[in-house]
Design an enzyme around this catalytic site. Sequence first.
Site: not given
Ligand code: BV8
Length: 225
Positions: A53, A89-90, A106, A136, A172, A174, A199
């Site tokens: 981070y 996003n963070v 997030h 603390c 933006g 996935s 994209l």
């Molecule tokens: C939770 C930390 C319970 C910060 C991140 C079903 C229901 C509920 C939960 C789950 C479920 N199934 C699985 C779960 C658990 C899990 C989960 O989803 N796992 C996945 C892998 C299957 N979820 C959790 O654990 C969450 N907590 O569920 O608690 C709950 C639920 C509801 C209510 C109460 C309690 C916690 C999830 C948060 C995890 N932390 N990151 C950091 O380090 O940044 S997540 C991480 O992925 C990032 O933070 C980011 O925000 C997130 C999503 O990624 P994207 O932003 O989509 O980025 P990615 O690279 O994937 O995609 C980029 C996109 O941009 C692409 O589409 C690309 O085409 C596009 N792109 C690229 N360039 C461009 C563009 N678009 C336009 N222009 C461009 N130039």
Amino acid sequence: MDRIVILTGAGLSAESGLGTFRDVGGLWTKYDLEEVATPEGFARNPALVHEFYNARRANCRGATPNPAHAALARLQAALPDRVTLVTQNVDDLLERAGAASVIHMHGELTRALCGACGHRWAAPDVMGVDDPCPACGTASTRPDIVWFGEIPYHMEQIDTALAQADLFVAIGTSGNVYPAAGFVQQAGFAGARTLELNLEASATSGLFDEARLGPASQLVPEWVD
Ligand code: BV8
């Protein structure tokens, strides 16, 4: 008057030079998500997580908002009580582009959290395992980031906005991470029209009424203006 809920992901900040997660060369191809974005990983090796981070915080400080951030800030300024801006996003690029109210579901790179007392404060540029909590005093500070398995922030506020939305726009992202990836269905069930700006096709593209493909820096200003 249309109420709009916007969800943004890493693709919004990609053209500002901040890495995405799952694209080619993305962060999750370089770091093991389990090691740097879970509470278990932090417990195992807090120094590695702070290093991850700290590097992203420095990257973010050196980045500048792109036209997509600026367009969203303009839209929210023009329709202040009708645009709910939710980001996965963070980074703080939306704020630096002038957005007045951003919901960081997030967490934020610019904030620190005390694992012992829950105190939050502005994160220093470089965080370390021995940093004492200003409230603390214990050395149990962590980035104020929602990791996998942790509950995202502001969910009640987001759910309420989705239930009242006339239009839901995902930019933006996935569509791989829940609960954010489920927002399009929540909004659709509540009667909102749904639009995806990306994209390329995402994991949830088929759930949107309309999808436009292209870089956010072009698509978002076109859509806003
Ligand atoms: C939770 C930390 C319970 C910060 C991140 C079903 C229901 C509920 C939960 C789950 C479920 N199934 C699985 C779960 C658990 C899990 C989960 O989803 N796992 C996945 C892998 C299957 N979820 C959790 O654990 C969450 N907590 O569920 O608690 C709950 C639920 C509801 C209510 C109460 C309690 C916690 C999830 C948060 C995890 N932390 N990151 C950091 O380090 O940044 S997540 C991480 O992925 C990032 O933070 C980011 O925000 C997130 C999503 O990624 P994207 O932003 O989509 O980025 P990615 O690279 O994937 O995609 C980029 C996109 O941009 C692409 O589409 C690309 O085409 C596009 N792109 C690229 N360039 C461009 C563009 N678009 C336009 N222009 C461009 N130039």
